[in-house]
Design an enzyme around this catalytic site. Structure first.
Site, mmCIF file in Angstrom:
data_model
loop_
_atom_site.group_PDB
_atom_site.id
_atom_site.type_symbol
_atom_site.label_atom_id
_atom_site.label_comp_id
_atom_site.label_asym_id
_atom_site.label_seq_id
_atom_site.Cartn_x
_atom_site.Cartn_y
_atom_site.Cartn_z
ATOM 1 N N HIS A 48 0.638 -1.140 0.043
ATOM 2 C CA HIS A 48 -0.115 -0.075 0.002
ATOM 3 C C HIS A 48 0.757 1.070 -0.009
ATOM 4 C CE1 HIS A 48 -3.063 2.974 1.024
ATOM 5 N NE2 HIS A 48 -3.980 2.036 0.480
ATOM 6 N N ASP A 60 -7.440 -5.616 0.016
ATOM 7 C CA ASP A 60 -8.321 -6.248 -1.189
ATOM 8 C C ASP A 60 -7.941 -7.885 -0.843
ATOM 9 O OD1 ASP A 60 -9.189 -4.236 -2.545
ATOM 10 O OD2 ASP A 60 -7.559 -3.621 -3.361
HETATM 11 N N1 ACO Z 1 3.798 -7.584 -5.016
HETATM 12 C C1 ACO Z 1 5.001 -7.530 -5.661
HETATM 13 N N2 ACO Z 1 6.068 -6.691 -5.326
HETATM 14 C C2 ACO Z 1 5.447 -5.403 -4.959
HETATM 15 C C3 ACO Z 1 4.178 -5.596 -4.332
HETATM 16 C C4 ACO Z 1 3.265 -6.588 -4.436
HETATM 17 N N3 ACO Z 1 2.238 -6.577 -3.916
HETATM 18 N N4 ACO Z 1 3.764 -4.237 -3.834
HETATM 19 C C5 ACO Z 1 5.085 -3.302 -4.318
HETATM 20 N N5 ACO Z 1 5.903 -4.165 -4.733
HETATM 21 C C6 ACO Z 1 7.398 -3.946 -5.113
HETATM 22 C C7 ACO Z 1 7.427 -3.289 -6.467
HETATM 23 O O1 ACO Z 1 7.489 -4.194 -7.520
HETATM 24 C C8 ACO Z 1 8.446 -2.338 -6.451
HETATM 25 O O2 ACO Z 1 9.523 -2.915 -6.736
HETATM 26 P P1 ACO Z 1 10.799 -2.255 -7.492
HETATM 27 O O3 ACO Z 1 11.421 -0.968 -6.642
HETATM 28 O O4 ACO Z 1 11.745 -3.241 -7.510
HETATM 29 O O5 ACO Z 1 10.276 -1.716 -8.679
HETATM 30 C C9 ACO Z 1 8.476 -1.855 -4.937
HETATM 31 O O6 ACO Z 1 7.682 -2.739 -4.381
HETATM 32 C C10 ACO Z 1 7.851 -0.570 -4.545
HETATM 33 O O7 ACO Z 1 6.547 -0.575 -5.479
HETATM 34 P P2 ACO Z 1 5.896 0.863 -5.722
HETATM 35 O O8 ACO Z 1 4.449 0.259 -6.565
HETATM 36 O O9 ACO Z 1 6.577 1.858 -5.758
HETATM 37 O O10 ACO Z 1 5.222 0.934 -4.304
HETATM 38 P P3 ACO Z 1 3.623 1.511 -3.802
HETATM 39 O O11 ACO Z 1 3.744 1.337 -2.055
HETATM 40 O O12 ACO Z 1 3.729 2.693 -4.512
HETATM 41 O O13 ACO Z 1 2.761 0.388 -4.111
HETATM 42 C C11 ACO Z 1 0.751 -0.619 -4.721
HETATM 43 C C12 ACO Z 1 1.515 0.364 -3.720
HETATM 44 C C13 ACO Z 1 0.689 -0.090 -6.121
HETATM 45 C C14 ACO Z 1 -0.761 -1.056 -4.117
HETATM 46 C C15 ACO Z 1 1.827 -1.947 -4.759
HETATM 47 O O14 ACO Z 1 2.062 -2.505 -3.354
HETATM 48 C C16 ACO Z 1 0.859 -3.048 -5.455
HETATM 49 O O15 ACO Z 1 0.972 -3.030 -6.799
HETATM 50 N N6 ACO Z 1 0.127 -3.959 -4.878
HETATM 51 C C17 ACO Z 1 -0.554 -4.816 -5.828
HETATM 52 C C18 ACO Z 1 -1.868 -4.662 -6.234
HETATM 53 C C19 ACO Z 1 -2.864 -4.318 -5.175
HETATM 54 O O16 ACO Z 1 -3.117 -5.054 -4.233
HETATM 55 N N7 ACO Z 1 -3.546 -3.161 -5.168
HETATM 56 C C20 ACO Z 1 -4.754 -2.510 -4.195
HETATM 57 C C21 ACO Z 1 -4.134 -1.710 -3.210
HETATM 58 S S1 ACO Z 1 -5.277 -0.989 -2.332
HETATM 59 C C22 ACO Z 1 -5.483 0.486 -3.389
HETATM 60 O O17 ACO Z 1 -6.387 0.370 -3.680
HETATM 61 C C23 ACO Z 1 -4.530 1.491 -3.352
#
Ligand code: ACO
Length: 373
Positions: free
Chosen positions: A251, A305
């Site tokens: 998140h 989720d």
């Molecule tokens: N699975 C695998 N890797 C992940 C995940 C995950 N669920 N979440 C973050 N990471 C990794 C990313 O790949 C990224 O790696 P990198 O730096 O090597 O590229 C790093 O962690 C940071 O990711 P960001 O997207 O920059 O982190 P952020 O905290 O902004 O992302 C997000 C939040 C978009 C929700 C992310 O955790 C994600 O994609 N989760 C899966 C989808 C999901 O469950 N979405 C619903 C969230 S709730 C809502 O509505 C916002």
């Protein structure tokens, strides 16, 4: 004189407080763990819209009041009927919201328009569901609250009380979450003095994406692909090696577990098939261990989720209806943000930093200051 353009954007809200460091979420100053325990969805709608928590004695009146806003405009119904029955329900919902002419020509939106929207969205979702399954629509029941009426319009018959309460808790927990991506979009659209129907249609477009409200169906796809808990570790390792994201984890705001995830884990357990719940729990443990070892310095926790998906499946929703039901819950928050945005509206224009080439001449060579050369 102050500029007509707010170059900073949207930063202040008095609706929802998210303490991402401690994992605390509050609506209008009330913690969601208390609200979900003691309040109906209708009470929470009133709290979000007005800022005041109605008394328990007001509950039945609130149910009747909101039930009075369920009638769909004929244009929206006609658009719904014209949609391809095999399309994605979230696309159908977005299109039908766009066709709500009475909400599409008024600025600023008032509380009345918000209540109409909140009352109608479940009816649209249920109609889309019945249509997708080749079934006749079921009329809404003015005696039933938001969650019970939705289950009744989806499946017919008196709704199961345990499933109704589980769904209602889900709706309360998803009702608002500050200036999330979709809420930001909604507020930007309203900041141009556009109307509520346009703003909500745009918010639905943002919610649909798999990094936002499109994530819960992905959770069940992962559970199905894994099949049994003992395959979770190897499946997750392979997915992470392919640089895939695990839905239901991570998140942008929470540094500890999302408090909604903590609550939904318990609520899902009460209604889910025990085997499904055990698979989800096994997957979650393996995923958290893998994410911890892959990136020990970046905390990634279970988000709303993951168990939201398990709960929605348990109350009888197919996965392509998860995002529409998320939207249905969030309509309360979007409405509160719409009313807040228009009070002291300023056109939102986020600051930008130009990073492209400078001083180019047509037919000439690039300037020495050209960062792109
Ligand atoms: N699975 C695998 N890797 C992940 C995940 C995950 N669920 N979440 C973050 N990471 C990794 C990313 O790949 C990224 O790696 P990198 O730096 O090597 O590229 C790093 O962690 C940071 O990711 P960001 O997207 O920059 O982190 P952020 O905290 O902004 O992302 C997000 C939040 C978009 C929700 C992310 O955790 C994600 O994609 N989760 C899966 C989808 C999901 O469950 N979405 C619903 C969230 S709730 C809502 O509505 C916002």
């Amino acid at each position: 004189m102050a500029s007509a353009v707010d170059s900073i954007g949207i930063g202040e809200t008095a609706i929802t407080r998210i303490d991402g460091e401690r994992g605390v979420l509050s609506y209008r100053g009330y913690r969601v763990d208390q609200l979900v325990d003691q309040c109906s969805y209708e009470t929470v709608v009133e709290l979000l819209l007005s800022g005041a928590l109605p008394g328990a004695a007001d509950g039945p009146e609130l149910v009747h009041k909101l039930a009075g806003y369920r009638e769909l405009p004929t244009d929206a119904l006609a658009v719904l009927e014209a949609l391809p029955s095999r399309g994605l329900p979230i696309d159908g919902l977005r299109t039908a919201v766009s066709a709500m002419g009475d909400l599409a020509s008024v600025y600023p939106p008032a509380r009345e328009a918000c209540l109409r929207l909140i009352g109608r969205i479940p009816v649209l979702v249920a109609r889309l569901f019945r249509r997708a399954h080749g079934l006749a629509p079921i009329a809404s029941d003015p005696e039933l609250g938001h969650a019970a009426n939705l289950l009744s319009m989806l499946h017919g018959g008196p709704p199961n009380p345990q499933k109704t309460r589980a769904l209602e808790r889900y709706l309360i927990l998803l009702a608002d979450h500050g200036i999330s991506a979709s809420t930001f979009v909604l507020r930007v659209v309203l900041s141009t003095r556009s109307d509520l129907a346009s703003a909500v249609a745009a918010a639905l477009g943002a919610l649909k994406g798999p990094l936002h409200g499109g994530a819960p169906s992905g959770v069940l796809d992962m559970l199905d692909a894994v099949g049994t808990s003992n395959r979770a570790e190897s499946w997750i390792a392979a997915a992470l090696a392919r640089r895939e994201r695990l839905y239901g984890f991570g998140h942008p705001v929470y540094r500890v577990e999302d408090p909604r995830a903590t609550l939904l884990r318990g609520f899902a357990r009460e209604v889910a098939d025990p085997g499904r719940y055990a698979l989800a729990r096994g997957f979650e443990e393996a995923a958290l261990a893998a994410l911890r070892s892959e990136r020990p310095t970046t905390p990634i926790h279970t988000n709303v989720d993951f168990y939201g998906a398990v709960l929605l499946e348990a109350v009888g929703l197919p996965r392509d209806f998860f995002t529409p039901v998320f939207a249905l819950a969030r309509t309360a928050g979007w409405s509160a943000h719409a009313l807040e945005q228009v009070v002291q509206n300023r056109l939102v224009r986020p600051p930008e930093r130009y990073v492209g080439p400078e001083g180019r001449e047509i037919g000439g060579s690039a300037s020495p200051t050209d960062p792109g050369s």
